[in-house]
Structures are given as C-alpha cells and as structure tokens.
Design an enzyme around this catalytic site. Structure first.
Site, short mmCIF file in Angstrom:
data_model
loop_
_atom_site.label_atom_id
_atom_site.label_comp_id
_atom_site.label_asym_id
_atom_site.label_seq_id
_atom_site.Cartn_x
_atom_site.Cartn_y
_atom_site.Cartn_z
N PHE A 1 0.52 -1.17 0.33
CA PHE A 1 -0.30 0.01 -0.08
C PHE A 1 1.21 1.17 -0.27
O PHE A 1 1.39 1.81 1.10
CB PHE A 1 -0.52 0.00 1.00
N ASP B 1 9.71 2.53 2.21
CA ASP B 1 7.99 3.56 2.44
C ASP B 1 8.01 3.12 3.32
O ASP B 1 7.89 1.74 4.11
CB ASP B 1 6.96 3.18 1.64
N LYS C 1 2.94 9.63 7.88
CA LYS C 1 1.19 9.34 9.75
C LYS C 1 2.40 9.73 11.23
O LYS C 1 2.45 10.84 11.46
CB LYS C 1 1.75 7.46 9.84
C1 LIG Z 1 -1.14 5.52 5.06
C2 LIG Z 1 -0.05 4.87 4.26
C3 LIG Z 1 0.66 5.86 3.10
C4 LIG Z 1 -0.77 7.15 2.61
O1 LIG Z 1 -0.65 8.09 3.56
P1 LIG Z 1 -1.72 8.77 3.85
O2 LIG Z 1 -1.16 9.39 4.48
O3 LIG Z 1 -2.47 7.95 3.82
O4 LIG Z 1 -1.49 9.65 1.84
C5 LIG Z 1 1.55 5.53 2.24
N1 LIG Z 1 2.52 4.47 2.55
C6 LIG Z 1 2.35 3.46 3.79
C7 LIG Z 1 2.73 2.56 3.98
C8 LIG Z 1 0.86 3.67 4.10
O5 LIG Z 1 0.97 3.00 5.43
#
Ligand SMILES: *Cc1c(COP(=O)(O)O)cnc(C)c1O
Length: 400
Positions: free
Chosen positions: A139, A224, A253
């Site tokens: 994701f 990421d 986050k």
């Molecule tokens: C939550 C998340 C995103 C997206 O972040 P947003 O602030 O919601 O755009 C991208 N990568 C990972 C691994 C995430 O957990």
C-alpha cells in the site's frame, strides 16, 4: 457531554460523501491513550489515528508547539525558508543515513515525490528508465500514481487507465524481483513491514538481497516508511534493522503525531529535481514542521525507544497467552506495529464487539487484528486492553 446538534451523527452524516463505513459515533475529545465519544464514553485507543498519534491524543508538547508557532508564524509561503522547516529537516537528516528532505502533507504525496524523483533520475542518469518494481499486497497511497504503485488487488480495476510503469512482484521473493528487472527499470519500492496488508514484515535476507540487486543493476531503493517510521518498529526507522542502504525514504503518519505532515528524505547523491519540478502550497509550512519537531524531540529522548521495545515484548507475551487460551494464531510485526491471527474468530466481528466494550482495534484482514497504539504505551494499558479483548473472545467462544 450532552448529545447536541454538532454531534448528531445520524442527522448530519448525509452531508458527507460516503467513502468508508463508519460506526455512528462522533469523537469529541482525546487524552493520551483514550478517546471519548458524544456520550462521553471512553475507549482505549489502539488505532491512534491509524498509527499516527505517536504520543497519544493531544499531548502537552504538541499543544504547546501549536500555540507557540501559531502566534509566531503560520505560513510565509513555500517560496521562503522558515525556521521550523530548516530545523526539522536537520533533525531528520542528522538521525538517519539521508541528507536532504522534501516536506509534503500526506504519505501519498511523499510517495508521489519519490516516484517523480526516481523517474527524473532515470531520465538524467539511466537513459530514460522509468519502471518501478513494487510488491503484491503493498500500500502506497490513494493518489492516482500511488494507487497504481499499490499492490492491493481491490485497487486493480479502479480508475482506469492507471499510471503505467509499475511492475508488481510477490513480496519476499528475491528471484521474482530479479527476473522483473529490465533495461527500463529505475527503482524498487517497498514497505519494510506491509502494514495495510496485515503487518507482514520483509525478511532480512530479502531486503539485503534487494539492496545488492539495486547496487548491481544501478537501481534506486525506495523504502516507504510512512507507517513504519518514527519509532513505530522499535528503531527510529525500520530500515535501521535491515542490511540496506536505501536512496529514498518516505515518512508520514507518526511524523506529525496527528497533524498532517509527511516527507521524502533522500541521499544527496541522487538529488536531481530542477526548480519547478516539485512543490506544493503547504509543503514545509512552519506550523506543521514545528509540531513535528516537538514530536520528534520526544521520540529521540533518552530511553524512549528502549521503553517501546520493553512494552512490545510484554505486549507479545500477553498476546501469546491470549492465543494459547483462545486458540488464536501467529503474532506478527515489530515494536508497536503488531498483529495476531484470529484463528477461528472473525477479525471484523472482534473489532465491533471490542468497540462496544471500549477498545478500538483494526482488522486489516478477515483473519487478523492489528495493534497500533501510541508509542507511549505502558504495561498498564496493555493489561487493560488484553483484559477487554479476553472478554470479547470469551463471549464469541460461548456463542460458537
Ligand atoms: C498510510 C500509508 C500511506 C499513505 O499515507 P497518506 O498520508 O494516507 O496519504 C502510504 N504508505 C504506507 C505504507 C502507508 O501506511
């Protein structure tokens, strides 16, 4: 607190575009590990803004940073430097292997930046190579490019045509990754723990192998760390637990502790944006940067990380005992990003009953529960949450 017109969820929910199923609750206030709804019912919160509230709800340091910075300067425009932006960038670089930062407002936007930077680097240094290898069940966000990068099956048919140039391979499969590399490949992008997929950690040998492949084929390694960064896995960044030298790391986050700020942090050797290539109205605004710096300062304080690891171990012990008692399955994850297989029980059903009992949980899959409490968690809240969960499981077992 009385239910009033502002909190009348049933009457007003139709004014919102429905994008997800929500219980008919409206949260009014939060304090540390607890959230309180419109009836002032308290909940032990192990969702915490979706692994966002590093220090729990409304910590004093964030309140103070907001008050101080909002009185001083909220936004001079992204065309000028500001002090919190410079200080936060320095803190991130001095505490990681990276040298330069681009601030964004969300994790998806940070990943967009990483995709753009990799493509620019491919144009400049790799004969126009542009393909990025990503992983099944990954994701990376909800913009069009990050949805295209995401390996979630449910996204595949949506909003076609997608952004092209993403090759998806099975996670933790080095041979499949190697065979996916071609002349047009510029980067490999992965989560070191796949959070939304259900807390699936990358194997040590897989990541070390990816790092070697990237070096051998002159590819950028992008991690990421939007969910895993800022202490969540028991080190400041998850890559520090692996044998890897990523070129780009994205954060979000937990970086803001609850306010919207994210970042792309890079090795300066691959820095190649020209003026105008990248930007954004709110990017690096002093208000969010000041709050983030206050959060980061707490996370970097002596003993903070050690406590995460201590409480994580205790949490896992208590989960093991629960698993033994109720026939649950394996525990996954690191630090305070943990999950457990629910064995014969339905994850979403546990989530509903737990909420009624005053515990907020997430089920990333039908067969799993995910725990993402504030990093200030102590043994006391672990005991409280485990007791609530045991109560729910007792009810479900009796109904079987
Ligand atoms: C939550 C998340 C995103 C997206 O972040 P947003 O602030 O919601 O755009 C991208 N990568 C990972 C691994 C995430 O957990």
């Amino acid at each position: 607190m009385e239910s009033n017109s502002v909190t009348d969820v049933v009457a007003k929910q139709n004014y919102l575009i429905p994008i997800t199923k929500r219980p008919e609750l409206c949260f009014i206030r939060g304090a540390g590990h607890y959230l309180f709804d419109q009836h002032d019912k308290g909940y032990l919160d192990w969702i915490q803004g979706w692994a966002v509230n590093t220090l729990g709800h409304s910590p004093e340091v964030m309140q103070q940073a907001l008050i101080k910075q909002s009185a001083q300067l909220i936004n001079p425009s992204p065309a000028f430097y500001n002090q919190p932006m410079l200080e936060l960038a320095e803190m991130l670089c001095e505490n990681s292997r990276f040298d330069q930062v681009f601030f964004t407002n969300s994790g998806a936007e940070a990943n967009e930046g990483a995709i753009k930077l990799a493509r620019k680097w491919g144009q400049k240094h790799k004969h126009g190579a542009f393909k990025i290898i990503t992983f099944q069940h990954s994701f990376h966000g909800r913009t069009l490019a990050t949805m295209s990068a995401t390996g979630k099956e449910a996204f595949a048919p949506l909003f076609e045509p997608k952004v092209s140039g993403f090759t998806k391979v099975p996670y933790n499969d080095l041979a499949a990754t190697e065979s996916a590399i071609d002349d047009q490949t510029v980067a490999v992008m992965l989560e070191l723990i796949q959070g939304e997929a259900g807390v699936i950690p990358a194997d040590a040998e897989f990541v070390a192998g990816l790092d070697a492949l990237c070096k051998q084929h002159n590819l950028l390694l992008i991690v990421d760390e939007v969910q895993t960064g800022i202490g969540r896995t028991g080190t400041l960044f998850a890559y520090q637990q692996y044998q890897a030298e990523p070129h780009i790391m994205t954060l979000g986050k937990g970086l803001g502790g609850g306010v919207p700020i994210a970042a792309m942090v890079i090795d300066k050797a691959i820095s190649c944006f020209d003026p105008g290539d990248q930007g954004g109205t709110y990017n690096g605004n002093p208000l969010m940067c000041a709050v983030s710096a206050a959060v980061l300062q707490e996370v970097l304080a002596e003993g903070f990380m050690a406590q995460i690891n201590r409480v994580s171990e205790y949490f896992c012990q208590q989960l093991s005992a629960l698993a033994e008692e109720f026939g649950l399955g394996a525990i996954r994850g690191k630090g305070l990003l943990l999950a457990i297989n629910t064995g014969p029980f339905s994850g979403p059903q546990i989530v509903e009953l737990a909420r009624e009992a005053g515990l907020l949980l997430n089920a990333p899959r039908e067969d799993s529960l995910r725990f993402m409490p504030a990093l200030t968690l102590t043994e006391t809240e672990v005991d409280e949450g485990i007791a609530l969960l045991a109560g729910v499981l007792t009810t479900l077992k009796a109904a079987k």
